[in-house]
Design a protein around this motif. Structure first.
Motif, PDB file in Angstrom:
ATOM      1  N   ALA A  71       0.828  -1.210   0.000  1.00  0.00           N
ATOM      2  CA  ALA A  71       0.000   0.000   0.000  1.00  0.00           C
ATOM      3  C   ALA A  71       0.862   1.259   0.000  1.00  0.00           C
ATOM      4  O   ALA A  71       2.026   1.249   0.408  1.00  0.00           O
ATOM      5  N   SER A  72       0.255   2.356  -0.446  1.00  0.00           N
ATOM      6  CA  SER A  72       0.906   3.658  -0.387  1.00  0.00           C
ATOM      7  C   SER A  72       0.841   4.205   1.036  1.00  0.00           C
ATOM      8  O   SER A  72       0.162   3.651   1.915  1.00  0.00           O
ATOM      9  N   GLU A  73       1.523   5.331   1.256  1.00  0.00           N
ATOM     10  CA  GLU A  73       1.447   5.976   2.573  1.00  0.00           C
ATOM     11  C   GLU A  73       0.005   6.331   2.917  1.00  0.00           C
ATOM     12  O   GLU A  73      -0.444   6.114   4.048  1.00  0.00           O
ATOM     13  N   PHE A  74      -0.710   6.859   1.939  1.00  0.00           N
ATOM     14  CA  PHE A  74      -2.111   7.218   2.172  1.00  0.00           C
ATOM     15  C   PHE A  74      -2.940   5.977   2.461  1.00  0.00           C
ATOM     16  O   PHE A  74      -3.794   5.981   3.352  1.00  0.00           O
ATOM     17  N   GLY A  75      -2.707   4.913   1.713  1.00  0.00           N
ATOM     18  CA  GLY A  75      -3.438   3.677   1.942  1.00  0.00           C
ATOM     19  C   GLY A  75      -3.156   3.081   3.307  1.00  0.00           C
ATOM     20  O   GLY A  75      -4.060   2.576   3.982  1.00  0.00           O
ATOM     21  N   VAL A 113       3.274   8.671   8.560  1.00  0.00           N
ATOM     22  CA  VAL A 113       3.347   7.429   7.787  1.00  0.00           C
ATOM     23  C   VAL A 113       4.361   7.662   6.681  1.00  0.00           C
ATOM     24  O   VAL A 113       4.084   8.362   5.713  1.00  0.00           O
ATOM     25  N   ALA A 114       5.550   7.084   6.830  1.00  0.00           N
ATOM     26  CA  ALA A 114       6.668   7.447   5.961  1.00  0.00           C
ATOM     27  C   ALA A 114       7.322   6.211   5.353  1.00  0.00           C
ATOM     28  O   ALA A 114       7.738   5.301   6.075  1.00  0.00           O
ATOM     29  N   LEU A 115       7.411   6.193   4.023  1.00  0.00           N
ATOM     30  CA  LEU A 115       8.120   5.139   3.309  1.00  0.00           C
ATOM     31  C   LEU A 115       9.461   5.676   2.812  1.00  0.00           C
ATOM     32  O   LEU A 115       9.574   6.828   2.392  1.00  0.00           O
ATOM     33  N   ARG A 130       0.159   9.283  -2.465  1.00  0.00           N
ATOM     34  CA  ARG A 130      -0.939   8.405  -2.882  1.00  0.00           C
ATOM     35  C   ARG A 130      -0.456   7.171  -3.623  1.00  0.00           C
ATOM     36  O   ARG A 130      -1.225   6.219  -3.816  1.00  0.00           O
ATOM     37  N   LEU A 131       0.778   7.167  -4.081  1.00  0.00           N
ATOM     38  CA  LEU A 131       1.352   6.002  -4.759  1.00  0.00           C
ATOM     39  C   LEU A 131       2.608   5.565  -4.006  1.00  0.00           C
ATOM     40  O   LEU A 131       3.378   6.405  -3.532  1.00  0.00           O
ATOM     41  N   PRO A 132       2.837   4.265  -3.902  1.00  0.00           N
ATOM     42  CA  PRO A 132       4.043   3.803  -3.208  1.00  0.00           C
ATOM     43  C   PRO A 132       5.273   4.029  -4.067  1.00  0.00           C
ATOM     44  O   PRO A 132       5.203   4.028  -5.301  1.00  0.00           O
ATOM     45  N   PRO A 133       6.432   4.239  -3.446  1.00  0.00           N
ATOM     46  CA  PRO A 133       7.671   4.396  -4.219  1.00  0.00           C
ATOM     47  C   PRO A 133       8.101   3.057  -4.798  1.00  0.00           C
ATOM     48  O   PRO A 133       7.625   1.993  -4.384  1.00  0.00           O
ATOM     49  N   LYS A 134       9.001   3.137  -5.770  1.00  0.00           N
ATOM     50  CA  LYS A 134       9.574   1.916  -6.355  1.00  0.00           C
ATOM     51  C   LYS A 134      11.086   2.045  -6.348  1.00  0.00           C
ATOM     52  O   LYS A 134      11.625   2.977  -6.943  1.00  0.00           O
ATOM     53  N   PRO A 135      11.781   1.143  -5.683  1.00  0.00           N
ATOM     54  CA  PRO A 135      11.239   0.066  -4.843  1.00  0.00           C
ATOM     55  C   PRO A 135      10.882   0.578  -3.451  1.00  0.00           C
ATOM     56  O   PRO A 135      11.320   1.646  -3.040  1.00  0.00           O
TER      57      PRO A 135
END
Length: 439
Positions: A189-193, A215-217, A231-236
């Protein structure tokens, strides 16, 4: 409310009455009057900001969504709750007063805020009125007398057994939500998710939580109060840091956890080392221990981890003395917690006022008092890779103290923070967070 909890609440009220008696005597007042607070409206608009109850009000009664109501206490008399239940078909109206708290109070239901004047003490000048200026009704304007506020806030650091139970319940909710957040992270999931999964599991909307979820990736973990929530997860996806709490009848929990996407990589090993150190710090929450020393000890513990993982080239002791450790751990080790996430009177020298200083070179520590039974604090060491702070080391001529190749390897992971809520007792500390995770 169970029979045991009802008994704890009754004892809690007795404690509040004794504190209020002394506070009023010191201030030279006859009555304590506490408005619950009033809605704020946005400028040039008819939209209100989220309502936040006055902490001085919710200390007495488990009511967090009751604007324009009042608590009145006169020594030797039963406390009175002036309970606004308006005629309103636009909004949900508070239900009729109910719960075990009612049997301990004289409850008066009013239909308009102005009706409170009929039930407040006759002479506002003889009242200590604690609240925001906008809670004024008639001649009852909050005066927040320093002697009264200083006494009540100083002693609020010492939680009653009832309050510990409320914080324990908040911790159970928070841990349930943290587990849901980790599952969402593992599912991509993304941070928002992840944030939405957290709120769903806590069954609390964002405005009901005690503070704005962090909420931090990946690199976002290096921003201490990151709240943008992509709203979108980073890659990777490499790492996940979540600092998020929950509330229960006005009491808060404050929990932080950090995860590596690859549980077998070196970043996870760094997290594991921090976790071991954090548990040792939690064990220092003992009667008579100076919280400032706990913070300074944390710097040395983190510097040892930096050395063990090859991130610094100097000894841990030198890293602390020169401020190198502060570039990796720039905030305080924690703060008081209870009715507020950053609970009050963290620097109070005594219940008459005064300030206990922060250790030199550590401006962000939020608590400088000596620990005593009943005090509830957070323990939240961190280890981050913050570009601007690391660059400042170079500017100060401390670049050779750091292995920059090793730092570069960890930069994409952002950072680590691990936080528990811990209650000081007469014996071993009570770690409400670990207790909830173990359940």
């Amino acid at each position: 409310m169970s029979a045991n909890l009802a008994s704890l609440y009754a004892d809690h009220l007795d404690t509040l009455k004794r504190r209020a008696d002394e506070a009023l005597q010191r201030g030279g007042f006859d009555a304590l009057v506490v408005p619950s607070g009033r809605l704020h409206y946005q400028v040039f608009d008819d939209r209100d900001y989220p309502y936040a109850v006055n902490p001085q009000f919710k200390a007495w009664v488990p009511l967090v969504k009751l604007p324009d109501s009042w608590l009145v206490y006169v020594p030797g008399q039963r406390p009175k709750v002036i309970y606004l239940q308006p005629f309103d078909y636009w909004h949900v109206v508070p239900s009729a007063p109910s719960g075990d708290w009612v049997q301990h109070m004289d409850v008066v239901v009013i239909r308009t805020p102005e009706e409170a004047l009929q039930h407040l003490p006759k002479d506002p000048a003889r009242c200590a009125i604690l609240g925001e200026a906008q809670s004024t009704v008639g001649a009852f304007a909050p005066n927040n007398p320093p002697a009264v506020v200083a006494y009540l806030e100083y002693h609020r650091a010492f939680k009653t057994p009832y309050e510990v139970e409320m914080m324990r319940a908040a911790s159970r909710i928070g841990v349930r939500a943290h587990r849901a957040a980790e599952r969402a992270f593992r599912a991509g999931a993304s941070e928002f998710g992840i944030h939405l999964a957290y709120c769903q599991a806590a069954q609390q909307d964002a405005i009901d939580l005690p503070y704005n979820n962090i909420v931090a990736l990946n690199e976002h973990g290096a921003v201490l109060h990151y709240t943008d929530r992509d709203r979108l997860p980073p890659k990777p996806v490499r790492s996940f840091l979540i600092d998020a709490g929950a509330g229960h009848v006005g009491y808060a929990c404050d929990i932080t956890r950090t995860y590596s996407h690859d549980t077998g990589d070196e970043f996870q090993a760094l997290i594991d080392a921090m976790d071991v150190a954090q548990l040792r710090m939690c064990d220092q929450v003992r009667n008579g221990f100076d919280y400032r020393q706990l913070h300074l000890d944390a710097h040395l513990s983190i510097a040892r981890i930096l050395k063990d993982f090859g991130l610094i080239t100097v000894t841990p002791e030198v890293a602390v003395e020169t401020g190198v450790s502060s570039a990796f751990f720039p905030h305080g080790i924690g703060h008081g917690i209870g009715l507020q996430v950053h609970d009050v009177a963290g620097f109070a020298e005594s219940d008459r006022g005064g300030t206990l200083p922060k250790p030199e070179g550590h401006p962000y520590l939020r608590l400088t008092r000596t620990l005593a039974p009943g005090m509830a604090v957070t323990i939240e060491p961190g280890l981050y890779f913050i570009d601007m702070l690391l660059e400042q080391l170079k500017d100060r001529g401390l670049g050779p103290s750091v292995d920059w190749g090793r730092v570069d390897a960890f930069r994409p992971f952002g950072g680590i923070r691990i936080e528990d809520d811990v209650v000081c007792t007469d014996a071993a500390p009570l770690n409400l967070t670990r207790e909830a995770f173990a359940a």
